[in-house]
Design an enzyme around this catalytic site. Structure first.
Site, short mmCIF file in Angstrom:
data_model
loop_
_atom_site.label_atom_id
_atom_site.label_comp_id
_atom_site.label_asym_id
_atom_site.label_seq_id
_atom_site.Cartn_x
_atom_site.Cartn_y
_atom_site.Cartn_z
N CYS A 9 6.13 -11.17 -4.79
CA CYS A 9 6.25 -9.80 -5.29
C CYS A 9 6.10 -8.80 -4.16
CB CYS A 9 5.20 -9.56 -6.38
SG CYS A 9 4.92 -7.84 -6.77
N CYS A 335 1.05 10.57 -0.79
CA CYS A 335 0.87 9.15 -1.09
C CYS A 335 1.25 8.30 0.11
CB CYS A 335 1.68 8.76 -2.32
SG CYS A 335 3.43 9.04 -2.10
#
Ligand code: SAH
Length: 409
Positions: A9, A335
């Site tokens: 992932c 972010c």
């Protein structure tokens, strides 16, 4: 927390580390990147480092036996890795993904094949209002015709009465973007509502909404504290999404202007102001850089600027115009500490001073880290000499080019 999918992932780089160690690594990274500007505060940790993601995305795939599954793209490829459960996703959303796969088999729906460009089911996008419990399912299809649609939806709603709205999104393009342009509301309002900092927000399928609601309240609390509003200020909320920061700050300011590029998000923002009975806020659908240039050219006034750009950060024209507007303070929410560093460098070069850096753990188990930074204008003062200033224009283009697909904020 060990995740069986971690390697393929690539989403949770830190899932094999105890939470306290993850936090230390993030603090170290912020210190290394931003410590030259000011001493960072200790990171604000998450009470709940698991199952926090309010937005869950599954790509439909088919295994060798013909069973439908949902998963994620393997890192740097378009192979779909089946994911049965995820340690950071909302569990109600995971259960809905599982049912969607079962129903897809039962109703013999075709899964989309990217190479052959055949099949119907592409993605499922689920958003959960963590406070309200409202749930939106967006089913992304390659075309508008879905066999047995009504029965499929009936069956799904029987199994998951917690779903409050179902939208079909049509995306027939060969693209890494999940959503296409067309939405067909099949059930409910076509959006969900959620609450943050005591205010209510409507969220449409393509609007940005912070994926960790619990930490967002802490982040916004810090941003508003840094803004030091007294009720007299003119405030800009740049890259405002559905208007969350501005609306949460509105009662403490004289007036607020929000600017945002995504038209659907601006529509949500205008509705959100109404929903909360807020009259001292307006929203403009524009590129934040272009908007700021216009503000500066028209010699408009601003006392405080909130800016919360996407991962790629802001632009030299935006920062230059903020500087010309001469607000007292800028509160920069980011972010991505790399682009944040680059942008703070430009501010400092123009004579601004970084007063506070507050990292917030919005994305436990991943390497990502959010920061809230307070900048103050230091009139007629040259940049701090101890900060090495080697911001080059190429940095803007390099980081922008590396950016792709959709990010979490
Ligand atoms: N402040 C909001 C949104 C932050 S995410 C919140 O906390 O929820 C960044 C937002 O910037 C997204 O909504 C994205 O659509 C918007 N955006 C991206 N590029 C932009 C640009 N050039 N001008 C204005 N908005 C932009």
């Amino acid at each position: 927390m060990d995740c069986p999918y971690a390697k393929k992932c690539g989403g949770c780089d830190y899932s094999n580390l105890p939470y306290e160690e993850q936090l230390k690594k993030k603090e170290r990274r912020i210190r290394e990147l931003l410590g030259g500007f000011a001493k960072p505060e200790p990171i604000i940790k998450a009470e709940n480092p698991e199952h926090y993601r309010n937005k869950v995305h599954g790509i439909f795939g088919k295994d060798k036996k013909g069973n439908v599954f949902t998963g994620i793209y393997e890192e740097r490829s378009h192979n779909i890795v089946p994911v049965k459960e995820c340690a950071i996703e909302d569990e109600k959303a995971t259960a809905i993904l599982k049912t969607l796969c079962e129903l897809a088999g039962q109703f013999k729906l075709w899964v989309y094949d990217e190479d052959k460009r055949t099949g119907l089911l592409r993605h499922a996008l689920i958003r959960v209002g963590r406070k309200t419990g409202e749930i939106m399912l967006v089913l992304v299809l390659s075309g508008p015709v879905m066999p047995s649609k009504n029965n499929f939806i009936k069956e799904l709603r029987l199994k998951h009465p917690e779903i409050t709205t179902i939208v079909l999104n049509i995306n027939n393009k060969r693209t890494s973007m999940v959503l296409g342009d067309r939405n067909i509301v099949e059930y409910g309002k076509g959006y969900i509502e959620d609450e943050l900092c005591g205010q209510r927000f409507r969220i449409s399928p393509s609007s940005f909404y912070q994926i960790n609601s619990e930490q967002t309240e802490l982040l916004y609390g810090k941003a508003i504290e840094y803004a030091q509003l007294t009720g007299k200020e003119r405030v800009i909320d740049a890259y405002c999404g559905i208007g969350t920061i501005g609306i949460c700050a509105a009662s403490k300011a004289a007036e607020i202007s929000g600017v945002e590029l995504n038209r659907d998000a601006v529509r949500d923002a205008i509705n959100n102001a109404k929903l909360n009975g807020i009259r001292n806020i307006r929203f403009v659908n524009d590129d934040a850089g272009r908007y700021m240039v216009r503000m500066a050219e028209n010699k408009e006034k601003a006392d405080v600027v909130f800016m919360d750009p996407p991962r790629s950060g802001s632009t030299p024209e935006f920062i230059d115009s903020v500087n010309r507007l001469k607000p007292e303070r800028v509160v920069y929410i980011s972010c991505d500490p790399e682009t944040l560093k680059r942008d703070l460098g430009l501010f400092v070069k123009k004579g601004w001073k970084v007063q506070k850096i507050q990292p917030v753990d919005m994305f436990p188990n991943t390497k990502h880290v959010e920061s809230c930074v307070l900048l103050e204008r230091v009139s007629n003062r040259k940049a701090d000499s101890y900060v090495k200033l080697n911001v080059k224009m190429e940095d803007y283009y390099r980081i922008k080019d590396a950016e792709g697909g959709e990010a979490d904020g």
